[in-house]
Design a protein around this motif. Structure first.
Motif, PDB file in Angstrom:
ATOM      1  N   LYS A 239       0.829  -1.212   0.000  1.00  0.00           N
ATOM      2  CA  LYS A 239       0.000   0.000   0.000  1.00  0.00           C
ATOM      3  C   LYS A 239       0.860   1.258   0.000  1.00  0.00           C
ATOM      4  N   TYR A 240       2.117   1.104   0.426  1.00  0.00           N
ATOM      5  CA  TYR A 240       2.980   2.276   0.624  1.00  0.00           C
ATOM      6  C   TYR A 240       4.073   2.380  -0.428  1.00  0.00           C
ATOM      7  N   GLU A 241       4.474   3.619  -0.674  1.00  0.00           N
ATOM      8  CA  GLU A 241       5.576   3.876  -1.601  1.00  0.00           C
ATOM      9  C   GLU A 241       6.715   4.573  -0.845  1.00  0.00           C
ATOM     10  N   PRO A 242       7.915   4.007  -0.887  1.00  0.00           N
ATOM     11  CA  PRO A 242       9.048   4.676  -0.252  1.00  0.00           C
ATOM     12  C   PRO A 242       9.536   5.846  -1.109  1.00  0.00           C
ATOM     13  N   VAL A 243      10.031   6.877  -0.460  1.00  0.00           N
ATOM     14  CA  VAL A 243      10.636   8.029  -1.154  1.00  0.00           C
ATOM     15  C   VAL A 243      12.016   8.234  -0.541  1.00  0.00           C
ATOM     16  N   ILE A 244      13.033   8.242  -1.394  1.00  0.00           N
ATOM     17  CA  ILE A 244      14.407   8.287  -0.880  1.00  0.00           C
ATOM     18  C   ILE A 244      15.207   9.394  -1.556  1.00  0.00           C
ATOM     19  N   GLY A 245      15.964  10.131  -0.767  1.00  0.00           N
ATOM     20  CA  GLY A 245      16.908  11.125  -1.296  1.00  0.00           C
ATOM     21  C   GLY A 245      18.232  10.938  -0.577  1.00  0.00           C
ATOM     22  N   LEU A 246      19.325  11.045  -1.306  1.00  0.00           N
ATOM     23  CA  LEU A 246      20.630  10.749  -0.706  1.00  0.00           C
ATOM     24  C   LEU A 246      21.550  11.964  -0.684  1.00  0.00           C
ATOM     25  N   GLU A 247      22.285  12.090   0.396  1.00  0.00           N
ATOM     26  CA  GLU A 247      23.319  13.125   0.506  1.00  0.00           C
ATOM     27  C   GLU A 247      24.654  12.404   0.611  1.00  0.00           C
TER      28      GLU A 247
END
Ligand code: ADP
Ligand code: ZN
Ligand code: MG
Length: 492
Positions: free
Chosen positions: A14-22
């Motif tokens: 049901k869920y969507e992960p959202v990822i941003g990297l530094e």
């Protein structure tokens, strides 16, 4: 590895992960970014320090030109727009390993923005946006072990304080830990190709902070994120993200909310732990660094730096596939490092059969190097040796079996292929004409159609017959002799 509170596959879907990297990469400058102290790794603690990087009163920073050039080169490698004018800023925070009480970084006017990296995912390509690349100085290191009184004290090593870093911030464009892993792999590869960093994760020259949130599929707003800090391998980052996704979903499913915070990953337990609540930008009281002028990288300087940009891995792979008739898989292996690609191309360009060289590198060389624990640079067999061996197999002078034996000997004796080949006095080949005649007769009898073609004037068929006899002799026959015997019989 532990999994977080059990989240069923149905709930997870049901869920969507959202990822941003530094990502921080340490630039390979010999001296620090604002002083002339050495950046050498492994020097005695606090030996590479001066009033500037110790933050003593009255000391003034002077910008390292090489750091600027490296940052611009890296930025070009990830397709960023270079800002002609950028501004250094003070990021204020209090920490024992930060002697000045602030870090010189860049804030609202970074040196580069708006780039992207293309990743291969699910058989397609996806662009991951790069928000910015900025220059900053590293902090020192707190040590909690390895010295007297470590049980009750923390020691500080400031050798790393002031070392030049480029921080590369991605857009929140990734949707799975696998995409994050792929992004990091491609980013590291590009940085290595540009040569601005060695990206050695054990020595901390590449560090990644992963930001992650989850949202219900179809939702347009992002959820509250957490940031996982200081994970020291790409594999662990992937694991930490997997854990964090399940943890966040578990919290949301139970009707609670996510706390925005910084978390640490414990690789042994496979779990993340809250470290501190996340600072907001205003907590840092950013302001322009008064001791440094705005940085100007004009068009001329940008062009000069761009001249040093090598062909990037993805473009290189496409070209190599075209140019040498190798497969996508070959190209990936052969471009794993720029050095390997350079070496391969230096011989492939002159070879009649680059594909065979590619096969030998992958099938015979890399496995032996791995088994011997050697890097490509330490290989007893040079790329020229591989090319020479490819020619010998191609000509039928040696069999595949002989090649393997000669490679083994090369590794045993630590001598290049051609040296061993000469020393072994060109391996014995069967000149036993009687048995050759039998083989030739058998091949001729088994291929009446080809015999007909040959006798009708298609003389190039001889290659086919030689090949068949060589195969039947398991590569042991002398191809020249085989040719003679066959020609005699076919012309008869
Ligand atoms: P902060 O001000 O908290 O440092 P930024 O906007 O500077 O946040 O973003 C830091 C990193 O976090 C970037 O890589 C960005 O892509 C990522 N990020 C921002 N918002 C989210 C979110 N809701 N979920 C996941 N990652 C995010
Ligand atoms: Zn210094
Ligand atoms: Mg930020």
């Amino acid at each position: 590895m532990a999994t977080a509170s059990a989240v069923s596959p149905e709930v997870r879907a049901k869920y969507e992960p959202v990822i941003g990297l530094e990502v921080h990469v340490q630039l390979l400058t010999e001296s620090k970014i604002f002083c002339s102290c050495s950046t050498r790794f492994g020097s005695p603690p606090n030996s590479n320090v001066c009033p500037v990087c110790l933050g003593l009163p009255g000391a003034l920073p002077v910008l390292n030109k090489k750091a600027v050039e490296f940052a611009v080169l890296a930025a070009m490698g990830i397709q960023c727009r270079i800002n002609e004018v950028s501004v250094f800023a003070r990021k204020n925070y209090f920490y024992p390993d930060l002697p000045k009480g602030y870090q010189i970084s860049q804030y609202d006017k970074p040196i580069a923005e708006h780039g992207f990296i293309e990743i291969a995912i699910d058989g397609g390509l996806k662009k991951i946006g790069i928000t910015r690349l900025h220059l900053e100085e590293d902090a020192g290191k707190s040590l909690h072990e390895g010295f007297a009184d470590a049980a009750s004290k923390t020691a500080i090593d400031l050798n790393r304080a002031g070392v030049a870093l480029a921080e590369i911030v991605s857009e929140p464009d990734m949707r799975s830990p696998a995409e994050a892993y792929e992004y990091l792999t491609r980013l590291k590869e590009i940085i290595l190709y540009t040569g601005v960093s060695d990206c050695n994760m054990e020595e901390g020259s590449l560090r990644c902070d992963a930001n992650i949130s989850v949202r219900l599929r179809g939702e347009s707003k992002f959820g509250t994120k957490t940031e996982i800090k200081n994970v020291n391998s790409f594999r662990f980052i992937k694991q930490a993200l997997e854990y964090e996704i399940e943890r966040q979903i578990g919290i949301l499913e139970s009707g609670e909310t996510i706390t925005q915070e910084t978390r640490l990953y414990n690789a042994t337990e496979g779990k993340t732990y809250a470290m501190r609540s996340k600072e907001k930008a205003h907590d840092y009281r950013y302001f322009p660094e008064p001791d440094l002028l705005p940085l100007v990288v004009d068009e001329k300087w940008q062009a000069d730096i761009r001249g040093g940009l090598p062909e990037l891995p993805e473009a290189r792979r496409s070209r190599m596939i075209q140019e040498y008739g190798i497969t996508v898989g070959d190209a990936h292996t052969l471009t794993l490092t720029r050095a390997m690609a350079d070496q391969f191309e230096s011989v492939a360009a002159k070879s009649k059969n680059p594909k065979r060289i590619a096969n030998l590198v992958q099938g015979e060389l890399l496995g032996r190097l791995k088994a011997a624990g050697l890097e490509l640079e330490e290989s007893p067999i040079s790329m020229a040796g591989v090319a020479a061996s490819a020619d010998l197999v191609e000509a039928g002078t040696i069999s595949g079996k002989m090649l393997k034996d000669l490679y083994d000997l090369s590794f045993e004796r630590k001598l290049d292929f051609e040296v061993v080949y000469e020393a072994e006095g060109r391996p014995e080949q069967s000149r036993d004409t009687a048995s050759l005649e039998t083989l030739a007769d058998e091949v001729i009898a088994a291929n009446p159609k080809q015999v007909e073609q040959y006798r009708a004037g298609k003389k190039t068929m001889i290659g086919f017959f030689v090949g068949q006899v060589m195969k039947a002799s398991k590569g042991q026959a002398n191809p020249q002799l085989v040719n003679e015997v066959l020609t005699k019989k076919l012309e008869a």
